[in-house]
Design a protein around this motif. Structure first.
Motif, PDB file in Angstrom:
ATOM      1  N   VAL A  86     -27.507  -4.644   8.180  1.00  0.00           N
ATOM      2  CA  VAL A  86     -26.064  -4.253   8.336  1.00  0.00           C
ATOM      3  C   VAL A  86     -25.774  -3.401   9.069  1.00  0.00           C
ATOM      4  O   VAL A  86     -26.274  -2.060   9.235  1.00  0.00           O
ATOM      5  N   PHE A  87     -24.728  -3.650  10.128  1.00  0.00           N
ATOM      6  CA  PHE A  87     -24.472  -2.690  10.806  1.00  0.00           C
ATOM      7  C   PHE A  87     -22.793  -2.192  10.529  1.00  0.00           C
ATOM      8  O   PHE A  87     -22.024  -3.121  10.289  1.00  0.00           O
ATOM      9  N   LEU A  88     -22.607  -0.911  10.299  1.00  0.00           N
ATOM     10  CA  LEU A  88     -21.568  -0.221   9.604  1.00  0.00           C
ATOM     11  C   LEU A  88     -20.960   0.845  10.606  1.00  0.00           C
ATOM     12  O   LEU A  88     -21.837   1.709  11.331  1.00  0.00           O
ATOM     13  N   PHE A  89     -19.800   0.473  10.862  1.00  0.00           N
ATOM     14  CA  PHE A  89     -19.094   1.233  12.124  1.00  0.00           C
ATOM     15  C   PHE A  89     -17.559   1.059  12.167  1.00  0.00           C
ATOM     16  O   PHE A  89     -17.308  -0.080  11.595  1.00  0.00           O
ATOM     17  N   PRO A  90     -16.983   1.947  12.713  1.00  0.00           N
ATOM     18  CA  PRO A  90     -15.399   1.981  12.897  1.00  0.00           C
ATOM     19  C   PRO A  90     -15.247   0.968  14.034  1.00  0.00           C
ATOM     20  O   PRO A  90     -16.234   1.109  15.091  1.00  0.00           O
ATOM     21  N   THR A  91     -14.292  -0.169  14.055  1.00  0.00           N
ATOM     22  CA  THR A  91     -14.059  -0.716  15.393  1.00  0.00           C
ATOM     23  C   THR A  91     -13.623   0.156  16.462  1.00  0.00           C
ATOM     24  O   THR A  91     -12.765   1.211  16.257  1.00  0.00           O
ATOM     25  N   HIS A  92     -14.345   0.408  17.617  1.00  0.00           N
ATOM     26  CA  HIS A  92     -14.181   1.311  18.548  1.00  0.00           C
ATOM     27  C   HIS A  92     -13.759   0.424  19.777  1.00  0.00           C
ATOM     28  O   HIS A  92     -14.610   0.193  20.447  1.00  0.00           O
ATOM     29  N   TRP A  93     -12.515   0.793  20.413  1.00  0.00           N
ATOM     30  CA  TRP A  93     -11.916   0.032  21.204  1.00  0.00           C
ATOM     31  C   TRP A  93     -12.343  -1.513  21.293  1.00  0.00           C
ATOM     32  O   TRP A  93     -13.117  -2.086  22.330  1.00  0.00           O
ATOM     33  N   PHE A  94     -12.066  -2.142  20.284  1.00  0.00           N
ATOM     34  CA  PHE A  94     -12.353  -3.371  19.982  1.00  0.00           C
ATOM     35  C   PHE A  94     -13.974  -3.784  20.047  1.00  0.00           C
ATOM     36  O   PHE A  94     -14.047  -5.056  20.641  1.00  0.00           O
ATOM     37  N   ASN A  95     -14.735  -2.966  19.658  1.00  0.00           N
ATOM     38  CA  ASN A  95     -16.311  -3.188  19.780  1.00  0.00           C
ATOM     39  C   ASN A  95     -17.059  -2.469  19.095  1.00  0.00           C
ATOM     40  O   ASN A  95     -16.383  -1.730  18.056  1.00  0.00           O
ATOM     41  N   ILE A  96     -18.190  -2.379  19.026  1.00  0.00           N
ATOM     42  CA  ILE A  96     -19.127  -1.478  18.390  1.00  0.00           C
ATOM     43  C   ILE A  96     -19.157  -0.056  19.064  1.00  0.00           C
ATOM     44  O   ILE A  96     -18.581   0.192  19.924  1.00  0.00           O
ATOM     45  N   THR A  97     -19.722   0.892  18.403  1.00  0.00           N
ATOM     46  CA  THR A  97     -19.796   2.328  18.979  1.00  0.00           C
ATOM     47  C   THR A  97     -20.691   2.327  19.992  1.00  0.00           C
ATOM     48  O   THR A  97     -21.663   1.917  20.128  1.00  0.00           O
ATOM     49  N   PRO A  98     -20.528   3.467  20.677  1.00  0.00           N
ATOM     50  CA  PRO A  98     -21.580   3.624  21.963  1.00  0.00           C
ATOM     51  C   PRO A  98     -22.889   3.811  21.609  1.00  0.00           C
ATOM     52  O   PRO A  98     -23.959   3.231  22.006  1.00  0.00           O
TER      53      PRO A  98
END
Length: 189
Positions: A86-98
């Motif tokens: 599971v990949f859990l992250f906030p949407t960061h500039w319409f993408n995954i995080t750095p």
């Protein structure tokens, strides 16, 4: 009688927590580019920790902000032990995080097709934007879940089954308990 009531209450309490377990060994890779400001991802991580059969690995907690520090070999060994990622992250500039991108580069990047054959991938993301941003009539013209098409391509390339993403848009603190419940329910499927 009191003992019977207490025993009954105790068993109900145990049952409530016994139901929070997943049928599939699940690894959660969490990331937030500004963890000190995180409300929703932190809360979802904590909720997931209460689900038996899951392990949460927060990339910033483990590696800080250094995208070159990720130990790909170690992360691959850990990933092999699980059936669902599971990949859990906030949407960061319409993408995954750095850090999540760096994780994928170091852990998955040099290995090739079929790496995670038979495993499942689930993307879970939050976004501040709502219908004015996402959806056919939003500014970006696509659904939030559709932003993660590269994750789907990565999953399929690696031999994984890509599960429909769980996304929370227009996140609001008053809905946090509902987000946690929805996440736990998805983990239990």
């Amino acid at each position: 009688m009191k003992k019977l009531i207490l025993l009954s209450m105790f068993l109900c309490f145990i049952n409530a927590f016994a139901n929070d377990k997943t049928h599939i060994k699940t690894l959660i890779i969490a990331s937030h580019p500004y963890p000190e400001q995180s409300t929703f991802i932190k809360a979802l991580e904590e909720a997931a920790k209460g689900v038996e059969g899951t392990q949460v690995r927060n990339l910033e907690s483990i590696y800080g902000y250094d995208t070159r520090a990720i130990d790909g070999e170690k992360e691959r060994k850990i990933t092999y032990e699980y059936d669902r990622i599971v990949f859990l992250f906030p949407t960061h500039w319409f993408n995954i995080t750095p850090m999540m991108k760096a994780y994928l580069n170091e852990t998955w990047g040099s290995v090739g097709p079929g790496l995670w054959q038979g495993k499942e991938m689930l993307v879970v993301s939050t976004a501040g934007g709502g219908r004015s941003t996402y959806g056919k009539n939003g500014r970006v013209g696509v659904e939030l879940a559709d932003l993660f098409l590269p994750m789907k391509a990565s999953a399929l390339h690696c031999g994984m089954r890509y599960l429909p993403p769980l996304v929370f848009e227009n996140v609001n603190i008053s809905e946090l308990e509902n987000y946690k419940k929805a996440f736990i329910e998805r983990l239990k499927q």
